[in-house]
Motif scaffolding. Structure first.
Motif, mmCIF file in Angstrom:
data_model
loop_
_atom_site.group_PDB
_atom_site.id
_atom_site.type_symbol
_atom_site.label_atom_id
_atom_site.label_comp_id
_atom_site.label_asym_id
_atom_site.label_seq_id
_atom_site.Cartn_x
_atom_site.Cartn_y
_atom_site.Cartn_z
ATOM 1 N N ARG A 115 -6.833 13.835 -9.147
ATOM 2 C CA ARG A 115 -6.253 14.481 -10.328
ATOM 3 C C ARG A 115 -5.194 13.603 -10.992
ATOM 4 N NH1 ARG A 115 -4.898 19.850 -7.136
ATOM 5 N NH2 ARG A 115 -4.248 18.152 -5.775
ATOM 6 N N GLN A 116 -4.800 12.549 -10.301
ATOM 7 C CA GLN A 116 -3.779 11.657 -10.880
ATOM 8 C C GLN A 116 -4.392 10.437 -11.576
ATOM 9 O OE1 GLN A 116 -0.305 10.844 -8.508
ATOM 10 N NE2 GLN A 116 -0.541 12.706 -7.304
ATOM 11 N N GLN A 117 -5.693 10.483 -11.813
ATOM 12 C CA GLN A 117 -6.343 9.286 -12.381
ATOM 13 C C GLN A 117 -5.773 8.873 -13.728
ATOM 14 O OE1 GLN A 117 -10.226 8.152 -11.437
ATOM 15 N NE2 GLN A 117 -10.804 10.187 -10.746
ATOM 16 N N ILE A 176 0.861 -1.183 0.000
ATOM 17 C CA ILE A 176 0.000 0.000 0.000
ATOM 18 C C ILE A 176 0.897 1.233 0.000
ATOM 19 C CG2 ILE A 176 -1.986 1.151 1.041
ATOM 20 C CD1 ILE A 176 -2.709 -1.413 2.427
ATOM 21 N N ASP A 177 0.714 2.037 -1.033
ATOM 22 C CA ASP A 177 1.547 3.222 -1.277
ATOM 23 C C ASP A 177 0.688 4.418 -0.894
ATOM 24 O OD1 ASP A 177 2.337 5.522 -2.906
ATOM 25 O OD2 ASP A 177 3.436 4.207 -4.273
ATOM 26 N N TYR A 178 1.023 5.059 0.214
ATOM 27 C CA TYR A 178 0.184 6.194 0.629
ATOM 28 C C TYR A 178 0.975 7.264 1.365
ATOM 29 C CZ TYR A 178 -0.237 4.009 5.356
ATOM 30 O OH TYR A 178 -0.009 3.462 6.596
ATOM 31 N N SER A 179 0.315 8.368 1.562
ATOM 32 C CA SER A 179 0.874 9.601 2.144
ATOM 33 C C SER A 179 1.835 10.246 1.145
ATOM 34 C CB SER A 179 1.532 9.377 3.498
ATOM 35 O OG SER A 179 1.744 10.636 4.114
ATOM 36 N N SER A 180 3.012 9.660 0.966
ATOM 37 C CA SER A 180 3.933 10.044 -0.114
ATOM 38 C C SER A 180 4.054 11.548 -0.379
ATOM 39 C CB SER A 180 3.497 9.336 -1.421
ATOM 40 O OG SER A 180 3.334 7.962 -1.210
ATOM 41 N N PRO A 181 4.404 12.326 0.635
ATOM 42 C CA PRO A 181 4.564 13.769 0.405
ATOM 43 C C PRO A 181 5.880 14.075 -0.304
ATOM 44 C CG PRO A 181 5.124 13.246 2.669
ATOM 45 C CD PRO A 181 4.686 11.958 2.026
ATOM 46 N N ASN A 182 5.995 15.301 -0.763
ATOM 47 C CA ASN A 182 7.253 15.714 -1.368
ATOM 48 C C ASN A 182 8.202 16.190 -0.268
ATOM 49 O OD1 ASN A 182 6.363 15.050 -3.922
ATOM 50 N ND2 ASN A 182 5.409 17.053 -4.208
ATOM 51 N N ALA A 183 9.459 15.802 -0.391
ATOM 52 C CA ALA A 183 10.445 16.132 0.637
ATOM 53 C C ALA A 183 10.749 17.634 0.648
ATOM 54 C CB ALA A 183 11.724 15.337 0.389
ATOM 55 N N ASN A 232 5.996 4.447 1.790
ATOM 56 C CA ASN A 232 5.850 5.886 1.599
ATOM 57 C C ASN A 232 6.703 6.288 0.394
ATOM 58 O OD1 ASN A 232 5.823 8.709 1.841
ATOM 59 N ND2 ASN A 232 5.592 8.566 4.062
ATOM 60 N N HIS A 233 6.015 6.578 -0.711
ATOM 61 C CA HIS A 233 6.708 6.872 -1.970
ATOM 62 C C HIS A 233 7.017 8.384 -2.025
ATOM 63 C CE1 HIS A 233 7.618 5.670 -6.159
ATOM 64 N NE2 HIS A 233 7.134 6.835 -6.524
ATOM 65 N N LEU A 234 7.991 8.759 -1.236
ATOM 66 C CA LEU A 234 8.345 10.182 -1.117
ATOM 67 C C LEU A 234 8.701 10.806 -2.465
ATOM 68 C CD1 LEU A 234 10.875 10.035 1.849
ATOM 69 C CD2 LEU A 234 8.528 10.875 1.955
ATOM 70 N N ASN A 242 10.283 10.693 -16.463
ATOM 71 C CA ASN A 242 9.237 11.386 -15.703
ATOM 72 C C ASN A 242 8.479 10.442 -14.768
ATOM 73 O OD1 ASN A 242 7.623 9.985 -17.367
ATOM 74 N ND2 ASN A 242 6.883 11.725 -18.548
ATOM 75 N N TYR A 243 7.364 10.948 -14.269
ATOM 76 C CA TYR A 243 6.570 10.259 -13.255
ATOM 77 C C TYR A 243 6.159 8.850 -13.710
ATOM 78 C CZ TYR A 243 3.094 10.430 -9.377
ATOM 79 O OH TYR A 243 2.371 10.214 -8.232
ATOM 80 N N THR A 244 5.761 8.729 -14.959
ATOM 81 C CA THR A 244 5.334 7.414 -15.473
ATOM 82 C C THR A 244 6.504 6.431 -15.427
ATOM 83 O OG1 THR A 244 3.887 8.573 -17.005
ATOM 84 C CG2 THR A 244 4.248 6.235 -17.430
ATOM 85 N N SER A 266 9.112 6.511 -13.609
ATOM 86 C CA SER A 266 9.497 6.210 -12.243
ATOM 87 C C SER A 266 8.511 5.212 -11.618
ATOM 88 C CB SER A 266 9.605 7.531 -11.484
ATOM 89 O OG SER A 266 9.192 7.404 -10.175
ATOM 90 N N ASP A 267 7.222 5.368 -11.895
ATOM 91 C CA ASP A 267 6.259 4.409 -11.351
ATOM 92 C C ASP A 267 6.392 3.036 -12.016
ATOM 93 O OD1 ASP A 267 4.816 5.107 -9.098
ATOM 94 O OD2 ASP A 267 3.509 6.475 -10.190
ATOM 95 N N LEU A 268 6.816 3.015 -13.276
ATOM 96 C CA LEU A 268 7.031 1.714 -13.927
ATOM 97 C C LEU A 268 8.214 0.992 -13.283
ATOM 98 C CD1 LEU A 268 6.385 2.658 -17.671
ATOM 99 C CD2 LEU A 268 5.033 1.063 -16.285
ATOM 100 N N VAL A 294 -1.695 -1.136 -4.009
ATOM 101 C CA VAL A 294 -2.739 -0.120 -3.896
ATOM 102 C C VAL A 294 -2.083 1.252 -3.766
ATOM 103 C CG1 VAL A 294 -4.673 0.686 -2.472
ATOM 104 C CG2 VAL A 294 -4.267 -1.773 -2.757
ATOM 105 N N TYR A 295 -2.544 2.205 -4.559
ATOM 106 C CA TYR A 295 -2.003 3.556 -4.536
ATOM 107 C C TYR A 295 -3.102 4.518 -4.096
ATOM 108 C CZ TYR A 295 1.432 1.448 -7.770
ATOM 109 O OH TYR A 295 2.375 0.644 -8.364
ATOM 110 N N VAL A 296 -2.826 5.292 -3.083
ATOM 111 C CA VAL A 296 -3.829 6.235 -2.586
ATOM 112 C C VAL A 296 -3.363 7.655 -2.893
ATOM 113 C CG1 VAL A 296 -5.165 6.959 -0.570
ATOM 114 C CG2 VAL A 296 -4.326 4.606 -0.714
#
Ligand code: ARG
Length: 556
Positions: A332-334, A114-121, A154-156, A304-306, A308-310, A326-328
């Protein structure tokens, strides 16, 4: 045997040789028609070539009558079931004896990330970070309770152009004292100053930031050490918030962790014929699925983001072999998640990939934005929650610890009581209301149960065998039996709100039971059985609140 099993057995014996539907027994929509209903006779009637009512009657005749006081065929072929007192009593006893109030261990042996919270540092957490943190943590707790092996990650946001700006800002915009006692607040300050200078006409500052970034990316020891320090300080600050919120992560793997894996991902995408050149960039075309085009390498060679998530998903699959990830994140990121999931599947990822999008939160009717001046720091929000809760409890002798339990619980419950997919508004009055659907209301209901149990004990009365007989007792008993199912439904839908709704509804049913039914003043036998119901309700409420990450103090 569960009711489902009992009814399925009746289907099988009533229609030997006919493939029976997997019948489901659900709570009756109207208590006048019984306790439960099953509508699946309609389905088997077709297969057996019978009139639905006749099919339902045949199932009714095959039912084990010891479990039911009344079985009725109604309407076009519904089965209305009224369970017997003995079934109710033994089901309650089984629930009461089961660990975790009967939550099934359906996740045993299964792993889920479960990937959640994940704020920017390098930024302080603010009110906008609540939803991912609180919803993600409730999902985390619910899956753990079901026996899943959960990896909370936590995917910072810990990599990217902002670090060039930060390093330059750190060197030039902070005093030496600030540099020595570096805090997230001063990082935030030097970022703002440095970013503003980078916008200046001559571009020298911007170039310098860019140069710092390149040095960092090339592994320059000094910049890398600075970056590491920024990240450690950020995580330290985030953990201070998480400690208040009762949130714990197993790993803090930010985007930087996957940095070196990105070229490999892109190479494989090209080899597999998934990515192609387009105007200097490398893209994956997803137009067939109406998902547009995803860039996986920009024309300047950056990822980019894609990408990195791959890289991240491949790494998680290789390391954890999870059944699901699971990503929470906010809704807007749908598109990002749809694109990235689609590409991941084409790359052979078989784990279920689930995005749990949540709606925006507004604060006291206003959008949360820097411009509105209400980009409240999470730390300040929690401090105010505590202060307001202290105002409520101090007259009753409540202390700071209790104020935290109530204040933080109120903040969390506001979020969790709404379907994640909807936008919500946070208001202090609603969050801290002692009446209505609020955290404090449920905590208060729990505390009242504890004091009732204490009073009973002082009078020498103890819970005894379950024997619900009055309509109010039966209503409460049936509702308590729904707890494990509510937990399962919350998990299946990734909606802690399903559990919150259940807890609120159960508290209301308890409250009408309590208003209409004497407990301590009842005869010894009734008192013992009613105390058993009260005590089970208290345990379920505490367990359920715990799954939402909300504490249930014994006294308020
Ligand atoms: N850091 C991102 C943000 O602040 C959220 C990351 C979510 N997780 C992921 N694997 N993309 O919006």
């Amino acid at each position: 045997m569960t009711l489902d099993e009992t009814v399925n057995a009746a289907f099988a014996s009533a229609f030997p040789g006919v493939e029976a539907p997997s019948a489901r027994v659900v709570p009756a929509t109207d208590p006048r028609f019984g306790d439960y209903q099953c509508n699946d006779a309609l389905k088997i009637a077709k297969k057996a070539g019978m009139k639905p009512r006749d099919a339902a009657q045949r199932v009714a005749d095959a039912l084990d009558r010891a479990l039911f006081d009344k079985v009725e065929v109604a309407g076009p072929g519904f089965l209305n079931l009224t369970v017997s007192a003995s079934w109710l009593a033994s089901s309650l006893a089984a629930l009461d004896a089961a660990p975790k109030c009967g939550i099934p261990q359906s996740g045993a042996g299964k792993r889920i990330v479960i990937d959640y919270s994940s704020p920017n540092a390098a930024k302080q957490m603010h009110i906008g970070h609540i939803r991912s943190t609180v919803i993600g943590n409730a999902i985390d707790r619910i899956f753990r309770a079901l026996g899943y092996d959960v990896v909370a990650d936590n995917h910072l946001g810990d990599w990217g152009t902002q670090f060039g700006i930060l390093i330059k800002g750190y060197r030039e915009c902070l005093t030496s004292a600030e540099r020595e006692n570096l805090t997230v607040a001063s990082l935030e300050k030097c970022y703002v100053l440095s970013a503003a200078k980078a916008k200046e006409e001559d571009g020298a500052w911007k170039d310098a930031c860019r140069a710092e970034l390149v040095k960092l990316q090339q592994g320059d020891a000094e910049n890398l050490a600075l970056w590491r320090r920024f990240i450690d300080i950020s995580i330290g600050e985030f953990e201070r918030m998480y400690a208040k919120l009762g949130v714990k992560f197993d790993t803090y793997r930010g985007e930087s962790y996957y940095n070196d894996m990105m070229p490999g991902v892109v190479e494989r995408l090209v080899k597999a014929g998934l990515a192609e050149e387009s105007e200097g960039a490398l893209v994956v075309k997803l137009e067939d699925e109406k998902l547009g085009v995803a860039i996986v390498r920009k024309s300047d060679g950056g990822y980019n983001y894609t990408t990195s998530d791959l890289a991240c998903v491949e790494s998680r699959v290789a390391e954890y072999a999870p059944e699901r990830i699971v990503y929470v994140t906010d809704d807007r990121q749908q598109l990002h998640f749809r694109q990235f999931f689609s590409i991941a599947r084409k790359m052979g990822v078989t784990a279920a990939l689930v995005h749990v999008p949540f709606g925006l939160m507004s604060f006291q009717g206003k959008a949360i934005s820097t411009r509105e001046g209400n980009l409240i720091r999470l730390d300040d929000l929690l401090a105010e929650a505590k202060r307001r809760a202290l105002d409520i409890v101090k007259d009753r002798g409540g202390d700071e610890r209790l104020a935290e339990q109530i204040g933080y619980g109120a903040v969390k419950y506001t979020d969790l009581s709404h379907d994640p997919a909807t936008a919500i508004d946070f208001s202090w009055d609603k969050a801290l209301a002692l009446e209505g659907n609020s955290g404090p209301y449920l905590q208060y209901a729990h505390a009242r149960v504890c004091s009732l149990m204490d009073k009973a004990a002082a009078e020498g009365a103890a819970p005894g065998a379950f024997a619900p007989s009055t309509p109010a007792e039966r209503r409460l008993a049936l509702q308590l039996l729904e707890f494990p199912g509510a937990v399962v439904r919350a998990a299946e839908a990734y909606k802690p709100s399903v559990l919150a709704d259940y807890l609120f509804q159960t508290s209301q049913i308890y409250s009408s039971f309590y208003q209409s039914t004497p407990v301590l003043k009842a005869d010894a036998a009734e008192r013992a059985s009613r105390l058993a119901l009260v005590s089970l309700f208290g345990r379920i409420l505490k367990e359920g609140l715990g799954l939402l990450g909300i504490e249930a103090p014994r006294r308020i």
